[in-house]
Design an enzyme around this catalytic site. Sequence first.
Site, PDB file in Angstrom:
ATOM      1  N   ASP A  45       0.814  -1.220   0.000  1.00 23.54           N
ATOM      2  CA  ASP A  45       0.000   0.000   0.000  1.00 23.54           C
ATOM      3  C   ASP A  45       0.849   1.271   0.000  1.00 23.54           C
ATOM      4  OD1 ASP A  45      -2.122  -1.725   0.199  1.00 23.54           O
ATOM      5  OD2 ASP A  45      -3.072  -0.667   1.875  1.00 23.54           O
ATOM      6  N   HIS A 189       3.715  -2.654   3.122  1.00 25.54           N
ATOM      7  CA  HIS A 189       3.938  -1.289   2.621  1.00 25.54           C
ATOM      8  C   HIS A 189       5.320  -1.204   1.999  1.00 25.54           C
ATOM      9  CE1 HIS A 189       0.886  -1.007   5.791  1.00 25.54           C
ATOM     10  NE2 HIS A 189       0.389  -0.014   5.081  1.00 25.54           N
TER      11      HIS A 189
HETATM   12 NI    NI Z   1      -2.674   3.298   3.160  1.00 24.32          NI
END
Ligand code: NI
Length: 239
Positions: A45, A189
């Site tokens: 993300d 991430h």
């Molecule tokens: Ni996010």
Amino acid sequence: MSRQISSLLAIAAVCVTLAPAPAFAAPKEEPVDCEQVKCIALTFDDGPSKYAGTLLDTLKKHDAKATFFLEGQYVKSRPQYVKRMVAEGHELGNHSYSHPDFTKSDAATIKSEIQKTQDAVKKAAGVEPRLLRPPYGLADLQVSDIAAEFGMPIILWTAGSKDWSTKDVDAIQKQTLAVAEPNGIILMHDWVKQTVDGMASLIKTLKNKGYHLVTVSDVIKSQELKPGDAFPTPEGWES
Ligand code: NI
């Protein structure tokens, strides 16, 4: 039949005979059937981050596919990574333009956040994401209605790597392996350097456990999600 026509036909026949056989296409990867084999979808993300290139190198080296839920503002500043993601067989999702909480935003803001990101990805890589992951994984009925307007299901995750909080290579690996399950969707991430640093080792370990590293669309195939549906179904949502 005139002689002219018959000779033309003859030439045509020769042409057909001599037409080169279609060139062999580059060997296509066998599609993975995630109902038959163990699959897992790693998702990244908020990117593309400055580490996206390193992450893409590692994924390529270890023949692993992933899904990137991109933030439009970074698509705009790092379009070269988005282009690579598509060229190298990864899946792209929309994660808003500037990461506001959609459940605290009005409809016009949500639509603009999604549309601007679709446009940025299209400009960078020539494709449009077909999955939506709202910031923080927060969605409500309004978000679902808007996702439906864009023709996208809402994709959350089955488990998190907690990489953003631990920022430790070993902890990220341990947590991910603890929550890994067939057809799992793992939240990670690419801006967490330790996630990228430990990726080669994580991929090797997952493969040793029999996992195929595939895209979100591969693992949700059997769910037959409709636009606006959320998966996994958030608590309190009617399924
Ligand atoms: Ni996010």
